[in-house]
Design a protein around this motif. Structure first.
Motif, PDB file in Angstrom:
ATOM      1  N   ALA A  91       0.828  -1.210   0.000  1.00  0.00           N
ATOM      2  CA  ALA A  91       0.000   0.000   0.000  1.00  0.00           C
ATOM      3  C   ALA A  91       0.863   1.261   0.000  1.00  0.00           C
ATOM      4  N   GLN A  92       1.962   1.230   0.747  1.00  0.00           N
ATOM      5  CA  GLN A  92       2.796   2.424   0.871  1.00  0.00           C
ATOM      6  C   GLN A  92       3.962   2.474  -0.107  1.00  0.00           C
ATOM      7  N   GLY A  93       4.281   1.346  -0.709  1.00  0.00           N
ATOM      8  CA  GLY A  93       5.415   1.313  -1.619  1.00  0.00           C
ATOM      9  C   GLY A  93       6.740   1.500  -0.896  1.00  0.00           C
ATOM     10  N   ARG A  94       6.792   1.055   0.343  1.00  0.00           N
ATOM     11  CA  ARG A  94       7.989   1.216   1.172  1.00  0.00           C
ATOM     12  C   ARG A  94       8.194  -0.037   2.005  1.00  0.00           C
ATOM     13  N   PHE A  95       9.371  -0.171   2.613  1.00  0.00           N
ATOM     14  CA  PHE A  95       9.648  -1.301   3.487  1.00  0.00           C
ATOM     15  C   PHE A  95      10.639  -0.864   4.564  1.00  0.00           C
ATOM     16  N   LEU A  96      10.774  -1.696   5.591  1.00  0.00           N
ATOM     17  CA  LEU A  96      11.674  -1.398   6.702  1.00  0.00           C
ATOM     18  C   LEU A  96      12.931  -2.252   6.611  1.00  0.00           C
TER      19      LEU A  96
ATOM     20  N   VAL B 221      12.547   2.638   3.660  1.00  0.00           N
ATOM     21  CA  VAL B 221      13.128   2.761   2.326  1.00  0.00           C
ATOM     22  C   VAL B 221      12.023   2.643   1.283  1.00  0.00           C
ATOM     23  N   LYS B 222      12.074   3.492   0.276  1.00  0.00           N
ATOM     24  CA  LYS B 222      11.127   3.381  -0.825  1.00  0.00           C
ATOM     25  C   LYS B 222      11.508   2.207  -1.721  1.00  0.00           C
ATOM     26  N   ARG B 223      10.505   1.467  -2.156  1.00  0.00           N
ATOM     27  CA  ARG B 223      10.756   0.360  -3.063  1.00  0.00           C
ATOM     28  C   ARG B 223      11.230   0.883  -4.414  1.00  0.00           C
TER      29      ARG B 223
ATOM     30  N   TYR C 168      10.339  -8.003  -0.115  1.00  0.00           N
ATOM     31  CA  TYR C 168      10.608  -7.037   0.954  1.00  0.00           C
ATOM     32  C   TYR C 168      10.242  -7.562   2.328  1.00  0.00           C
ATOM     33  N   ASN C 169       9.994  -8.842   2.434  1.00  0.00           N
ATOM     34  CA  ASN C 169       9.835  -9.499   3.728  1.00  0.00           C
ATOM     35  C   ASN C 169      11.092  -9.238   4.560  1.00  0.00           C
TER      36      ASN C 169
END
Length: 275
Positions: free
Chosen positions: A28-33, A102-104, A162-163
């Protein structure tokens, strides 16, 4: 580089970042940690779009990471946070005291293929068919980068790139290696149309040993699901079926180990051909 402090897990930023621990939130956000000083430093070095860093106010930030942050071209929001906040955003048993958003990176497969065709690069691809274990996928990506694989394609059914466990297992390779999510039959057909060969790893009566295979100048290697192996659709498209001999009593090799053996053998053969 704004400095501020957060102590409450109810903070709106913390709530939003917490959603990134789930695939739905990441999509949904197009980001990951990412978590840990090494991974954050690698992301910055690689030019990944790091938007926010939260670090343990009591531990302060790693000196090397702080230097890298100072050299980073983009604006990054830096947030001092409490132990409770960092624990809320961590997936590990022992939080490492720093997380980053971080943005994907959205890479175009069509553009990548066109660039490779124009430059003559892109001679070794790795296609992953329903790899479902996060540790396996992360290790495969790390190994692929080390071996000089040009790109990796994740087929339908693969674990989320991005898991958190995947990202940690890549040890930063995720930020440097082109990785695409595409239907593998389509990729295989396009690759073959452009003159590439498709080698499929499978225990089949017609398969040959991996070290006897013909690794032509443009080779795509298919590694299958940990339990079921490669799908029938990919087996049917193979130019050559290959396997790794088992000399002991084990039934099979771990998917990540098998991928490593294949890509290093392919790279060796390609280098020998060009020398």
């Amino acid at each position: 580089m704004a400095q501020e402090g957060i102590t409450s897990v109810q903070n709106p930023l913390v709530k939003r970042l917490h959603q990134l621990l789930e695939r739905k939130g990441r999509e949904a956000q197009g980001r990951f940690l990412i978590e840990g000083a090494h991974l954050v430093e690698e992301a910055l070095k690689s030019g990944a779009e790091v938007t926010t860093i939260l670090y343990d106010a009591e531990r302060d930030m790693d000196a090397a990471l702080r230097r890298e942050l100072g050299n980073h071209a983009r604006e990054v929001q830096v947030v001092a946070a409490s132990d409770a906040v960092l624990a809320k955003l961590s997936e590990t048993k022992s939080p490492q005291g720093i997380v980053a958003e971080v943005k994907r990176a959205e890479r175009s497969w069509a553009e990548w293929m066109q660039e490779r065709e124009a430059t003559g690069d892109g001679k070794l691809l790795l296609l992953l068919d329903e790899i479902q274990d996060p540790g396996n996928l992360g290790t495969i990506l790390r190994t692929a980068e080390a071996a000089g694989v040009d790109a990796v394609v994740l087929g339908k059914g693969c674990v989320d790139l991005y898991n958190g466990k995947v990202v940690r297992a890549t040890m930063g390779a995720l930020f440097r290696l082109p990785v695409f999510s595409r239907p593998l039959p389509e990729v295989a057909d396009e690759w073959k149309e452009r003159g590439g060969r498709l080698l499929v790893s499978t225990l089949h009566e017609k398969s040959i040993s991996y070290d006897a295979a013909d690794y032509a100048q443009q080779t795509a290697i298919v590694i299958g699901n940990e339990g079921r192996g490669v799908s029938r659709a990919m087996v049917d498209r193979a130019d050559q079926l290959v396997h790794i001999p088992i000399y002991g009593r084990a039934e099979s090799l771990n998917a990540a180990v098998a991928a490593g053996i294949f890509v290093y053998e392919a790279k060796k053969k390609l280098k020998d051909r060009l020398s």
